[in-house]
Design an enzyme around this catalytic site. Sequence first.
Site, short mmCIF file in Angstrom:
data_model
loop_
_atom_site.label_atom_id
_atom_site.label_comp_id
_atom_site.label_asym_id
_atom_site.label_seq_id
_atom_site.Cartn_x
_atom_site.Cartn_y
_atom_site.Cartn_z
N GLU A 173 0.85 -1.19 0.00
CA GLU A 173 0.00 0.00 0.00
C GLU A 173 0.88 1.24 0.00
O GLU A 173 1.68 1.44 0.92
CB GLU A 173 -0.92 0.02 1.22
CG GLU A 173 -1.80 1.27 1.25
CD GLU A 173 -2.46 1.48 2.61
OE1 GLU A 173 -3.32 2.37 2.71
OE2 GLU A 173 -2.10 0.76 3.57
N CYS A 177 3.85 9.76 -1.75
CA CYS A 177 4.64 9.89 -2.97
C CYS A 177 4.78 11.37 -3.27
O CYS A 177 3.78 12.07 -3.45
CB CYS A 177 3.97 9.16 -4.13
SG CYS A 177 4.79 9.40 -5.73
N THR A 190 8.03 9.54 -12.71
CA THR A 190 7.90 8.27 -13.41
C THR A 190 9.06 7.34 -13.08
O THR A 190 8.86 6.15 -12.81
CB THR A 190 7.83 8.51 -14.92
OG1 THR A 190 6.67 9.29 -15.22
CG2 THR A 190 7.77 7.20 -15.68
N ASN A 216 -6.10 15.16 -7.23
CA ASN A 216 -4.93 15.73 -7.87
C ASN A 216 -3.92 14.67 -8.29
O ASN A 216 -3.05 14.94 -9.12
CB ASN A 216 -4.25 16.73 -6.93
CG ASN A 216 -5.14 17.92 -6.61
OD1 ASN A 216 -5.90 18.37 -7.48
ND2 ASN A 216 -5.05 18.43 -5.40
#
Length: 497
Positions: A173, A177, A190, A216
């Site tokens: 989980e 980030c 990425t 968002n």
Amino acid sequence: MVDAEEPPHKRLCLQNVNLGLTIASVMQQGGQATPGTMPTVEQQVATLKQQQIQRTVDNLNSEPAGPGPSSSALDRERIPPGAYSQREEALIKREQEADIAFRYVLNNDDPQNLIYLVGLKNIFSKQLPNMPKEYIVRLVFDRRHRSVALLKRNGTVIGGITYRAFHAQAFGEIAFCAVTSHEQVKGYGTRLMNQTKEFARTADRLTHFLTYADNNAVGYFEKQGFTREISMPRERWQGYIKDYDGGTLMECVMHPRVSYTALPDLIRNQRLALDHRIRQLSHSHVVRPGLTHFVDAAAAAAAGLQPPGSRYRAIPIGDIPGVREAGWSPALSAAQLGQQGGSRYRLVLDPRGPPQEPNPENLRVFLANLMEHIQGLEESWPFKEQVAVEDAPDYYDIIKDPIALDVMEERLASGCFYASLDIFNADLRRIFDNCRFYNAPDTIYYKLANKLESLVNSYLTAHLLFVEEAEEEGGSGGGGLAAGAGAGAGGCLGVAP
């Protein structure tokens, strides 16, 4: 501590963990209880610490030094890469040059890892202001959580991802980030997610990622392969992850055989395999020499060896390089012509005579009469010659496909350029379209283009007869023909009634 110029690699972190394991063993041996006595609390804590560190060591030892690009971005066989591969290869090159680095971090009492965790906590607190700082600290330093830190050359943490690994259920989980604000929009997000997937796949043996994304972040996670459809059985994850109000639960499936840090190599290999298969089935990759027929004819005409219109002389289709190799044959061409069922219109060359078939000779006469008629109209004077640069310096910057009546006359004189009435009509309509595109509606040139086009339409209406659509239903008297002002005229030649 390591040199601040070079962040520690995964193997160095492993050595620090081994050192912690040794210290824990010494602590346990120094406080070993005598036979027949119960171990003290300190001894129990040392035993649990040793077991936890041992699990970490076993986990890290089962993998190589760390995921990374499988080959140099500089040494690959070059094929035109896409935008995604270009950005990934640029970041791979920066990794190889030690400009940036990614580190797998967990709270195992290693001092360097603790420094990284503090840096991650600071970034998450700043970039996620709606999250309580106490909550961020608790999760980042939780020993059950793992983090992947993005580091600059000097060891500064500029981004990272923190997730909790549920090893028994083989999923993780994602809790946080973020990338620091002054390092965003550089492709780090990425690459950071790809590194996290690779660490989770190899170090933690996970097959899925789940996360609750706010409005968002949904777009970012979708670009990283997350979907709103949860394919993992509900009983496998329900009760293990936290529910968040207003968040969208998203899932990412990690393939066990895909190296997410070497995706440009994977894409390149797929493209090479596909290209190899295409080359087995076709000859589309063969580049044949271009035609010199028209260039040679123009050069001969300029030297006075041939008439000026000879550069438009037709060339047999079978003489074009590659046409026969592609499967064309004269028999195929004849069969295609037979399937077209003949022309759908007739030419009125003489008002007192019957309509004529539009064969090459009749078409040549018809177009010559039409060109003579247009040249004799008073409204045609602006279009008789190509626009001079002195009169309109920006004309050829705006009009990319110029045409004029003198060019059409030269093409008509060649006897082969206008193989059909549609080709002639396309050139003629382009004269009017170019004029209306370049000039304002209130100019004399714009108005003359509309007037001349109307006169041309009237001429075609009087000199073209089209086959009626209802010919099979029993047309009589008129021989199955309709005047050019009908639907056929507008559909084939753009003639307005």
